[in-house]
Design an enzyme around this catalytic site. Structure first.
Site, short mmCIF file in Angstrom:
data_model
loop_
_atom_site.label_atom_id
_atom_site.label_comp_id
_atom_site.label_asym_id
_atom_site.label_seq_id
_atom_site.Cartn_x
_atom_site.Cartn_y
_atom_site.Cartn_z
NE ARG A 35 -4.13 1.83 2.33
CZ ARG A 35 -4.29 2.76 3.28
NH1 ARG A 35 -3.42 2.85 4.29
NH2 ARG A 35 -5.31 3.60 3.23
CB ILE A 61 -5.79 5.76 -0.54
CG1 ILE A 61 -5.58 4.24 -0.63
CG2 ILE A 61 -5.10 6.30 0.71
CD1 ILE A 61 -4.10 3.82 -0.76
CB SER A 62 -10.77 2.94 0.43
OG SER A 62 -11.36 3.51 -0.70
CD GLN A 63 -11.18 1.99 7.90
OE1 GLN A 63 -12.15 2.70 7.63
NE2 GLN A 63 -11.05 1.37 9.03
#
Ligand code: SAH
Length: 215
Positions: A35, A61-63
């Site tokens: 990530r 950016i998503s969890q």
């Protein structure tokens, strides 16, 4: 994942598991995609925390646990043709690419698409096609899709996306007002129509009309 130290990686995977990401193949995909490659600047040292982070163009950016849960809910077979609406950093697309045959991902910001493509190349993820488009209209030239995932909140599941989902297909879409808590919905297309299941509350940036101004 080559980037983080072993302990950081273990904590990352532990956080995913404790929040319900339990499917082995999804965890393996999330372990293998760093990530840290998708987060730039001052937040990069927080890449392995289970939280959304700011990216360019005022987006996020998503969890990771939400990425994992949405991916899990898609029930990918490895043979799927997937459409993602909302490329953002490209992280969700990279996870999908590990588990599906082909991923099309679109974003309304050209800069995000450009930057995501560089990371896909660096990670040698050759089964992703990233394009600049208003994803509320889907991607008619590649339709129909086995799976569709929308990573921005819509007021309702967009009609063109429903139309571009194969019979037997699954779509994940956060639904609700952008400034409120939204509900993640799973849509199943059946022979006769659509079944809707509410999965959980989520918070996403809004699905907006038209292209971003940086084009
Ligand atoms: N999936 C991303 C996070 C997406 S954030 C990741 O893994 O990092 C939501 C993204 O949806 C933003 O980048 C935003 O530009 C994009 N977006 C919003 N409305 C859109 C639309 N109509 N068409 C395409 N992309 C859209």
């Amino acid at each position: 994942m080559t980037g983080p130290a072993a302990e950081t990686k273990m904590q990352f995977l532990y956080a995913l598991r404790s929040r319900g990401v339990t499917e082995k193949r999804v965890l393996e995909a999330m372990e293998s995609v760093d990530r840290g490659k998708f987060v730039r600047g001052i937040f990069s040292d927080r890449s392995y925390e289970d939280m959304p982070l700011p990216i360019a163009c005022g987006q996020t950016i998503s969890q990771p646990s939400v990425v994992g849960l949405m991916t899990q809910a898609l029930q990918l077979s490895g043979r799927d043709k997937v459409l993602e609406v909302g490329t953002g950093s490209g992280y969700q697309a990279a996870i999908l690419a590990r588990l599906a045959r082909r991923v099309y991902t679109v974003d309304r910001h050209a800069r995000l698409v450009r930057e995501a493509r560089l990371v896909f190349d660096e990670l040698n993820l050759t089964n992703i096609t990233a394009m600049v488009a208003d994803g509320s209209f889907g991607l008619p030239e590649q339709a129909p899709f086995d799976r569709i995932i929308v990573t921005a909140a819509a007021e309702d599941p967009p009609g063109p996306l429903l139309a571009q989902l194969k019979i037997g297909g699954i779509m994940m879409v956060p639904v609700g007002q952008s400034d409120a808590v939204q509900t993640l919905i799973r849509v199943h297309r059946t022979e006769t129509g659509f079944d809707y299941d509410e999965i959980r509350p989520v918070r996403f940036v809004p699905l907006l009309e038209g292209l971003g101004k940086d084009v």
